[in-house]
Design an enzyme around this catalytic site. Sequence first.
Site, mmCIF file in Angstrom:
data_model
loop_
_atom_site.group_PDB
_atom_site.id
_atom_site.type_symbol
_atom_site.label_atom_id
_atom_site.label_comp_id
_atom_site.label_asym_id
_atom_site.label_seq_id
_atom_site.Cartn_x
_atom_site.Cartn_y
_atom_site.Cartn_z
ATOM 1 N N SER A 152 13.043 -3.780 -48.449
ATOM 2 C CA SER A 152 11.584 -3.793 -48.377
ATOM 3 C C SER A 152 11.124 -5.127 -47.816
ATOM 4 O O SER A 152 11.842 -6.139 -47.919
ATOM 5 C CB SER A 152 11.002 -3.594 -49.784
ATOM 6 O OG SER A 152 9.648 -3.976 -49.849
ATOM 7 N N TYR A 178 10.904 -6.563 -58.784
ATOM 8 C CA TYR A 178 11.096 -5.637 -57.665
ATOM 9 C C TYR A 178 11.541 -6.387 -56.413
ATOM 10 O O TYR A 178 12.516 -5.991 -55.751
ATOM 11 C CB TYR A 178 9.795 -4.883 -57.374
ATOM 12 C CG TYR A 178 9.861 -4.056 -56.107
ATOM 13 C CD1 TYR A 178 10.589 -2.867 -56.074
ATOM 14 C CD2 TYR A 178 9.226 -4.465 -54.940
ATOM 15 C CE1 TYR A 178 10.661 -2.107 -54.913
ATOM 16 C CE2 TYR A 178 9.286 -3.709 -53.782
ATOM 17 C CZ TYR A 178 10.009 -2.530 -53.772
ATOM 18 O OH TYR A 178 10.090 -1.793 -52.615
#
Length: 299
Positions: A152, A178
């Site tokens: 990501s 995350y």
Amino acid sequence: MSNQHWDATKIPDQKGKVIIVTGSTSGIGKEAVKVIAGKNAKVIMAVRNVDKGKEVVNVIKKEFKKADIDVRKLDLTNLNSIRAFANLIKEDYDRLDILINNAGIMFSPYSKTVDGFENQFGTNHLGHFALTGLLMPLLKKTEGSRIVVLSSTGHTMGNLNFEDLNWETRKYNTQKAYCDSKLSNLYFTYELARRLNKEGDHPRITAAHPGWTATDLQKHSALMRRLNKLFAQHVNMGVLPTLRAAFDEDAKAGEFYGPSGIMNLRGYPIAHQSNKLSYDETISRELWKRSEEMTGIKF
């Protein structure tokens, strides 16, 4: 780094190929299964909810009647489930052409996996680390095999704390956890690429990220869901970096694919650089060592 408009029409017929996609009941994974099944590959959906997986198959078969899809149970938060899945795949299949490590969770409340790992790090990184290691013998015996790891743009805000990987002493920050897990995906990709390169004939590993794509991954972020109308691209575009990383014959080991637009949020996929920290070999080797110790899986 081509700026050409690479899309799914560039993928040749995949008849005879066996391809695993983790986390494929929604979002990027579901779209990837649809595209790949439409190219005549045997697709294995590795999912937590088998019933939901079968519903996805029924939908896909309305468009591709001859789609060949096998739904298998895989819980990346449970090492026993990962081992059971890998063992059955090795029993039932004599080849594995592509492993797409797509499954992930984002911004979830603090919890731990069955094995005691912080949930985002445990699912996004350790689960796929273990799965890839267990399937490596099958990948190595398949000529031209490939591995794709989903990261990501959030990796740019990651910075691992090796003293507290499971957030047991720090105040939990779900966004940072995350981002750390997505940075870990890149450390894993680059370190495995280096290790495989020393072996000569080996699987080719690449990484990808979908930019800002509207999916169920954002269910824990009300802000992101509100902003989707302004910034998000449709999943049929968001899946393209994954597909290019998996199928483009010109893709090189260790390359990282994402959208070509402003801030890498939207657009057709191209290869580009991740942040400087992600290429730190000392950190990647330490993470590899810790990952082997935590999962009990050695490559």
